[in-house]
Every structure is written in C-alpha cells, then in structure tokens.
Design an enzyme around this catalytic site. Structure first.
Site, PDB file in Angstrom:
ATOM      1  CD  GLN A 303      31.422  51.335  44.222  1.00 21.16           C
ATOM      2  OE1 GLN A 303      30.911  50.305  43.789  1.00 21.16           O
ATOM      3  NE2 GLN A 303      32.339  51.325  45.185  1.00 21.16           N
ATOM      4  CB  CYS A 335      35.692  46.252  40.948  1.00 19.65           C
ATOM      5  SG  CYS A 335      34.858  44.800  40.263  1.00 19.65           S
ATOM      6  CE  LYS A 375      34.608  49.064  49.294  1.00 22.43           C
ATOM      7  NZ  LYS A 375      35.170  47.848  48.707  1.00 22.43           N
ATOM      8  CG  HIS A 406      38.588  45.028  50.431  1.00 19.78           C
ATOM      9  ND1 HIS A 406      37.704  44.407  49.580  1.00 19.78           N
ATOM     10  CD2 HIS A 406      38.947  44.080  51.318  1.00 19.78           C
ATOM     11  CE1 HIS A 406      37.545  43.150  49.937  1.00 19.78           C
ATOM     12  NE2 HIS A 406      38.309  42.929  50.985  1.00 19.78           N
ATOM     13  CG  ASN A 454      35.440  46.782  52.850  1.00 21.40           C
ATOM     14  OD1 ASN A 454      35.628  46.574  51.663  1.00 21.40           O
ATOM     15  ND2 ASN A 454      34.484  46.165  53.510  1.00 21.40           N
ATOM     16  N   GLY A 455      36.674  44.837  55.216  1.00 25.82           N
ATOM     17  CA  GLY A 455      37.187  43.483  55.044  1.00 25.82           C
ATOM     18  C   GLY A 455      36.953  42.583  56.231  1.00 25.82           C
ATOM     19  CG  ASP A 456      37.918  39.070  56.307  1.00 21.13           C
ATOM     20  OD1 ASP A 456      37.205  38.749  55.341  1.00 21.13           O
ATOM     21  OD2 ASP A 456      39.131  38.803  56.379  1.00 21.13           O
ATOM     22  NE  ARG A 479      33.181  38.328  52.147  1.00 20.87           N
ATOM     23  CZ  ARG A 479      34.198  37.578  52.550  1.00 20.87           C
ATOM     24  NH1 ARG A 479      34.155  36.267  52.404  1.00 20.87           N
ATOM     25  NH2 ARG A 479      35.268  38.123  53.109  1.00 20.87           N
TER      26      ARG A 479
END
Length: 608
Positions: A303, A335, A375, A406, A454-456, A479
C-alpha cells in the site's frame, strides 16, 4: 507446565486485583456485558481506536484531552539505544573472520574476549533464528549464543540441512537492490515508463482554455509513449471472492504480525502504508515496508499514499522493478489523519476524483503486470456520502482490480459504527458494472473488479453476513484481527472459539520468534522485537474471553469495566498496564535491558 506459563502465574499472583462488589451493574451504551463475578471495578476502560491506522510515523495534531490519563502520548521516543560496546561485524564468527573494511578507523571493538566478558548473560533456551533456519546471522552478538557456539573451537555452529530447507521455504521477499536505492537517493534512477507517461498525465491537468491545443498536446505525448501499458487482461489475476483479508495497519501490521496471521488462516495481507515520496528518495525505512515473508505470497499487497500522479506513477514503477513478488499495489485514499489530509494524501483524494483517477491510471500504466487496487471511505464529511459517485467514476475511467470501502467518513474517524448498508449500496454499483462489462466486447475478457467491505468486523457472524450480501465479495479486517488474531479460524469454523490463556500465550510465542527472526537475535534486534510486541499487546489485551461475557456477540466498540480472568494468566493477558506487557515479552525475549524504553500510545495504559 512450561516455564513461560509458570512465569506468567508468578507475575499475575503478585498483582492480582481485589474484587469490588457492585450494588448496581453498569447498564449503558458501549458497555461490554461481563459476568458480575469477573468485574473488579466499575470504571470503563478507555482505548485509542486510531492507533492501528495512524501508528507513530504520522502524527495527528489534534490537542490532547485535558483529563489526566486520557488521550495520546504524542511525543513517544521509540528509538532503541545501541549497545555501549559494539562488536565489529567482521568478527561475528571467529572461525570465519574477515578483514574489517574500516581498518584502524573502525569504531567497534575487534576484541572478542572483551566483548563476551561485557555481554549480558545468555537468554535460556535455543535461539529462535538458529532453530528456524539452521544458523544465526547475529553470530557472537546473539543473546542465545550458548545454543549455537562451541567455546572450545570458537565456532558459531550451523545446521546445513536446515539451511538448505530454509532457502526454499523460509525467507524474506522484496528487498531492494542496494545499487538501485543509491540511484534513487541521487536522483539518477531511470524511470523508463513513468517519465513519458507522467508527461502525458501533466497535459490532462493543464487549463482547457485552448481545447484544440490541449488535444494536440495529448496526441503528441501519447505518441511518445512507445511501450503501451499493460491492459487489465495482462495483469496478474487476484481473486478476492471470500478471501480472508488483513487490512494494512501502520506499526502493528509489521512482517512478524502478518506472518502470524498467515498461520492463523489469513489469505491476503498488506504492507504498512508507504509514502511515495520517501520511496522515490530511496529512504531505507520506507523500502523496508514492502518486505514480506515467503508465506505471504501470493496474496501480498503493497500500500502506498501519494498526493500527485508524478510521485505515484514513479513509485509504482520503482516498486514493480525492485520487488520480486507482489500481488497488488494499493492506493490509500482513506487515511483520515490531519497531516496526510493537509498534504492532499489519503482521504483528501476523496474530494479530488480527477486527481485520484490520474494517480490510479499512472500507477496502472507503470506497475508492469502488478494490478492496482484502491481503498476509500464513504466520504470526507458525516452524512455526505460520496462513494457511490466516486466509485462509478473510478470504474468508468480506470482499470482497478479491486475497491475496498471503509464504511465511515473521514470526519467520523472511529466514532459510531460502520455503515454497512451504504457499503452494500456501493457494492451493488460495482456488481452492476461487472455485469455491464460482459456486454462490452473490449472488456469481456477482463477479470471482474472485486469489491471489499471494511469496518467493525469482529465476529464470524459479521464476516459471513457481509460476504453473503449481494455485491460484497469479501471483508477486510483491521482491529478485529489485532484484538483477536484467530478471527479467521472462527470464520472457518463458523463458531466462537473460547481460546484458553495458554493458547493465546502460544500465539505470543510465535510472534516473538517471528520478530527475532526478522529483527535479529542481538541486543538491538531483541529490544526492537520487544517494542513491537508491546505494540501488539496494546491490542490483544483488549480481548474479552467469550466465557466471561454475559451475552454474544461481542462488539468491537464496547468498553469493558476492569475485570479479572478465570485464572492468573488470563488476568495478566488482559492487563491494561504496559509494565505487564513488558513482563509478557520477558517470558520469550528474556529480561528487558536497562536501555529498553517503551511508552504506550494511549495514556490510560501508562497507569495501573
């Protein structure tokens, strides 16, 4: 019982918290429902959820929260100090000494006996590097020297059979040629593809005041581009349908962590985000980021972040030329950090679709057979999602192999849950585009554009729910894979795994071995490994065992009260105190040296 587990029990017993009886259970939004008998104190723990995405290389300048013990430790000094007495590399192996290239000017010692007399006592056990590949490059500097050194013959031992096996199966990829890095540093690198293509892209930025002249310029510049770029059909194929994907993660997404994730079921991994400009400047730390372990390929992506097509295009060509095995180049347009945003990188590109398109086309034209992916986030501002229109344009005007979304805006950061309904909406746009391509004769032979959400994602149920949603090919986990590294084992088993503390400690042992293998078994390498292991534990300690939760599923954004585990080791692994994290590293890396220093990213972890 193994020595690390015995040591863990001893440490935990000395700091076992006393249980506090509660009159009322906490019952509020964001509270992780732990069974009453495991609650120690009704104070909710505080976490910094931006650590995985920002790391330490990019500083966020938002002011610290005023409350003591909260916010980020901004000015962390994470550089490990070198040994006071350093041994020259020419005498690492007494039986195979070579002449020192610096001669009398060498600042390191050549006195082996003096060095060994000053060297700290060996760490008990076998050197992980020697055990893995049959020899130890650190030689006399190894902290496990006794396991592969014969004092009588003064010879550093080797296992030839293991060495040969390791050459085939266990090595690091994508190391830049030193001569090429010097050429980048001296601005003498020959960008055969990028130079003419950048000139072509420059014309697209020029004013449209004189359209006729602009069209003539474009025509002339296209004609100078002798070698046409790879068409999408000629690029390497990637298949992300149902793939188990680990997100690019700054600092914690290092090579040893990714190697661990491969052993735990990951299919696709990404390098930490590399900045295009330092790549072009030949910066050694930046060129360390595309390095990967052999187990990561195929399925390893690099990336990069950039704010201009000139930098991105040249960086893509340099990476394609100098890295041997890369599956994709991913452009970071998500980002949220202020510094990158102000420089026009990361999520700033969400509001500049023309620039994003030029960067993606430049990368695709100059990346050889390596496909390009992107992304993004839902947008830059809350309640103003722009991903649908942005993705439509990217699909029409570029040849990206995959798009990852995301489900949060830049402004949202990590507040509130990711919007998976909107992720599905964007996925439908990509799905319709793939269907539309089948009616276009020029695009029929091209692979589909993959769409990843993407996410959680923290449970196998969330993963399967997303993958079974029309238009979503897979899920990128960030995460969730740091807090619970075995998440893909749960995805495969389609059930929750109540990992024992002993099993979790084994993952730590694996990480420690991989870290020593990567950073070295000398004092400096071990303390580097210890530092990154502490960064890893800053996430793993947040895991709440399934067996002590009152209800399932667990949620990523829920905060627990202070709790104790079902045994001393489980309590230790859940400690919020960074001093306990260092104690965990000492089970595998030996006692921390007096020179070792580590400051946790989040202030709340600095306090008992």
């Amino acid at each position: 019982m193994s020595e690390p587990i015995k040591r863990a029990a001893e440490i935990a017993e000395t700091s076992q918290p006393k249980k506090v009886h509660l009159d009322d259970r906490l019952d509020q939004k964001g509270y992780a429902p732990i069974k009453a008998e495991f609650i120690v104190e009704n104070t909710l723990q505080d976490y910094d959820d931006e650590a995985a995405e920002t790391g330490d290389r990019v500083k966020d300048d938002r002011s610290n929260r005023s409350k003591k013990g909260r916010g980020q430790n901004k000015k962390r000094d994470l550089k490990q100090r070198r040994e006071e007495l350093r041994l020259c590399s020419a005498v690492l192996n007494p039986a195979a000494m070579r002449e020192c290239p610096f001669g009398e000017k060498c600042t390191n010692t050549h006195d082996i006996d003096l060095y060994l007399s000053k060297k700290p006592a060996d760490i008990a056990g076998t050197c992980p590097v020697y055990d893995a590949i049959g020899y130890c490059p650190a030689g006399l500097k190894c902290r496990w020297l006794g396991s592969h050194y014969d004092p009588a013959t003064k010879e550093v031992l080797k296992l030839e059979e293991k060495i040969e096996l390791a050459k085939k199966n266990d090595y690091e990829l994508n190391k830049i040629n030193p001569e090429s890095r010097v050429k980048l540093q001296k601005n003498k690198y020959d960008f055969v593809k990028a130079n003419p293509y950048v000139k072509y892209l420059d014309t697209l930025v020029q004013s449209e005041a004189n359209i006729a002249k602009r069209q003539e310029d474009v025509k002339n510049n296209v004609s100078t581009y002798v070698e046409p770029p790879f068409t999408p059909a000629e690029k390497k194929r990637i298949d992300l349908k149902g793939a188990k994907i680990v997100s690019p993660l700054t600092t914690v997404g290092n090579l040893p962590y990714r190697r661990l994730m491969k052993t735990l079921g990951a299919d696709v991994t990404y390098s930490e985000m590399a900045l295009a400009l330092p790549i072009l400047q030949g910066a050694k730390p930046e060129w360390a980021l595309p390095k990967a372990h052999s187990s990561e390929y195929p399925g390893f992506g690099v990336q990069i972040a950039s704010n201009h097509h000139q930098q991105a295009t040249k960086a893509a060509e340099a990476l394609a030329n100098e890295t041997t095995l890369v599956s994709e180049l991913n452009l970071n347009c998500g980002c949220p950090i202020d510094l990158l945003y102000r420089q026009g990188q990361g999520s700033a590109l969400l509001d500049q679709p023309s620039k994003m398109v030029r960067i993606l086309n430049g990368m695709n034209a100059c990346s050889g057979d390596i496909p390009v992916t992107v992304k993004i986030r839902t947008g830059t501002k809350d309640h103003k999602n722009t991903a649908v229109s942005l993705v439509s344009r990217v699909l029409e005007e570029t040849h990206v192999a995959a798009i990852t979304l995301h489900g949060r805006s830049r402004q949202q950061r990590y507040t509130r849950e990711a919007d998976w309904d909107y992720v599905a909406e964007v996925g439908k746009v990509v799905q319709d585009w793939n269907i539309k391509k089948q009616d276009n004769k020029d695009l029929q032979d091209t692979p589909p554009t993959w769409f990843v959400g993407n996410g959680d994602c923290f449970t196998y149920e969330q993963w399967h729910s997303a993958v079974n949603t029309e238009g979503i090919d897979s899920v990128m986990v960030a995460r969730g894979a740091l807090i619970k590294p075995w998440i893909f084992e749960e995805v495969e088993a389609e059930q929750y795994l109540d990992k024992s503390a002993t099993e979790r400690l084994e993952h730590m042992r694996q990480f420690a071995n991989y870290a020593v293998d990567h950073w070295g078994s000398d004092e400096y390498g071990i303390e580097n490994a210890r530092r990154f292991m502490c960064e890893f534990i800053s996430f793993t300690h947040r895991y709440i065992p399934v067996g002590i939760l009152e209800r399932l599923p667990p949620k990523l954004n829920e905060r627990p009260p202070k709790w104790k585990g079902r045994n001393e080791l489980e309590t230790l692994l859940g400690s919020t105190d960074y001093k306990d994290w260092i104690k965990i590293t000492e089970m595998f890396l030996g006692p921390a040296s007096p020179n070792f220093q580590f400051t946790p990213k989040h202030k709340s972890n600095s306090y008992n």
